[in-house]
Each structure stands twice: as C-alpha cells, then as structure tokens.
Design a protein around this motif. Structure first.
Motif, short mmCIF file in Angstrom:
data_model
loop_
_atom_site.label_atom_id
_atom_site.label_comp_id
_atom_site.label_asym_id
_atom_site.label_seq_id
_atom_site.Cartn_x
_atom_site.Cartn_y
_atom_site.Cartn_z
N SER A 12 0.83 -1.21 0.00
CA SER A 12 0.00 0.00 0.00
C SER A 12 0.87 1.26 0.00
O SER A 12 0.54 2.23 -0.68
CB SER A 12 -0.93 0.00 1.21
N LYS A 17 -3.18 -0.11 -5.02
CA LYS A 17 -4.57 0.11 -4.59
C LYS A 17 -5.27 -1.18 -4.20
O LYS A 17 -6.13 -1.18 -3.32
CB LYS A 17 -5.34 0.84 -5.69
N ASP A 18 -4.91 -2.30 -4.85
CA ASP A 18 -5.51 -3.59 -4.47
C ASP A 18 -5.10 -3.99 -3.05
O ASP A 18 -5.92 -4.50 -2.28
CB ASP A 18 -5.13 -4.68 -5.47
N ARG A 21 -7.04 -1.83 -0.72
CA ARG A 21 -8.43 -2.32 -0.66
C ARG A 21 -8.53 -3.48 0.34
O ARG A 21 -9.50 -3.58 1.08
CB ARG A 21 -8.89 -2.75 -2.05
N THR A 22 -7.50 -4.33 0.37
CA THR A 22 -7.47 -5.43 1.33
C THR A 22 -7.44 -4.90 2.77
O THR A 22 -8.14 -5.41 3.65
CB THR A 22 -6.25 -6.33 1.07
N VAL A 24 -8.59 -1.99 3.76
CA VAL A 24 -9.91 -1.42 4.02
C VAL A 24 -10.89 -2.53 4.41
O VAL A 24 -11.61 -2.41 5.41
CB VAL A 24 -10.44 -0.64 2.79
N TRP A 57 -5.03 6.44 3.47
CA TRP A 57 -4.43 6.34 2.13
C TRP A 57 -3.47 7.51 1.88
O TRP A 57 -2.37 7.32 1.37
CB TRP A 57 -5.52 6.31 1.06
#
Length: 183
Positions: A12, A17-18, A21-22, A24, A57
């Motif tokens: 991150s 972004k993937d 996302r994990t 999050v 982020w």
C-alpha cells in the motif's frame, strides 16, 4: 501486526490500490464499530469510516511499520470521532431513548437480540453526560476491550489520564444504569 499485514502495508505504501483495498476490507468493521459507539449515529459512523480510510491512504507512506497498524487506524478514527463530537451540540437523550432501555417487565423476554438502533439508544442514554475524552476512553477500554496501554497509544493520554477518565466514565455509566433500573 501479522506478517501478511506487514506485506500488505508495504504494498500500500508503494501505491498498490488492491493491497490498500485489502486493508480497508480488513479494518472497516473495526472503524465502523468504534465510530458507531462513539457517535451513536449510523450515518456519521459511515462518514468516519470513509474519512478514516481517505486519511490513511493519504498518509500511509508516513506509517511507522515498527508500530501496530491497528493502533494507527484506531488513532486516526478516534481523532475524527472526537472532532465530530466537538463540532456537534451536546447530544441529550430523548425521553423515548430512556424509556426504550428501562428494565423490561418480568413477563418480557430480556434476551432479545439488540439491533443497531437499540444499541445506539443505549449508548446515547448512558454516555450522554460523558465528556468526549471520557466517552473515548470508555469506548476503547470497555466497549472495544482494548488494553489501557493501547488506549494510551491511540489517544496520546498518559496512564493517569486514561485511568481517571475511565473511572469517571464508569461511575457515570453505573449511576445512569442504576437510574434506569439495572443493578
């Protein structure tokens, strides 16, 4: 932080972004739970979740990986909750709120599942007179079941401040519960 979290945080930090996302997906329930307990409002809690992850982020490159990621997330979310509480007028429980949580008649089934609205009503009623700091410490230590050490790291308060705010919050909550018919 478990090894997988460390790798995901590193990814991150590099802008993946993937991977973010994990993170999050892994921490959003924790942030929502804390926010709902602190703010007693579902929409405000959802807003805090969004604001928290935007802030995370934007600042993840500054995260010190020798620290606990969950503590860092809690810290961000609690500060946003405190800001929200300060910006609101003092929330006073409505008479209906207190009536809804009074001890039911002996004929009633007292083991019904507590829905979000009932939980919000209960928390609003018993924490209405707490200061934002007392509400924060009570939420972290009693409702989220975090240790005093972790509450210190999240809030920036020292051990004496944590203990003092927690003691005052507990006394207030106990008195409120007794007034509502709970022993």
């Amino acid at each position: 932080m478990i090894q997988t979290d460390s790798y995901i945080v590193q990814q991150s930090k590099q802008g993946n972004k993937d991977a973010f996302r994990t993170l999050v997906m892994q921490y959003q329930h924790m942030v929502y739970s804390l926010s709902l307990k602190m703010l007693c409002n579902e929409e405000d809690a959802k807003d805090i979740v969004q604001e928290s992850f935007i802030k995370i982020w934007l600042n993840i490159r500054n995260f010190d990986e020798s620290k606990s990621f969950s503590t860092w997330v809690y810290t961000i979310a609690t500060r946003l909750c405190l800001d929200k509480l300060k910006s609101r007028k003092h929330l006073v429980p409505l008479p209906d709120d207190e009536q809804a949580i009074r001890l039911p008649d002996s004929n009633s089934d007292i083991h019904l599942d507590v829905e979000n609205r009932e939980w919000i009503t209960l928390i609003r009623a018993i924490t209405a007179e707490l200061s934002p700091k007392q509400r924060l410490v009570f939420t972290l230590c009693q409702l989220e079941e975090l240790s005093s050490d972790e509450a210190e790291r999240i809030t920036g308060m020292n051990a004496t401040q944590i203990k003092s705010n927690l003691y005052l919050a507990r006394q207030n909550v106990i008195n409120k519960l007794k007034a509502l018919g709970y022993e």
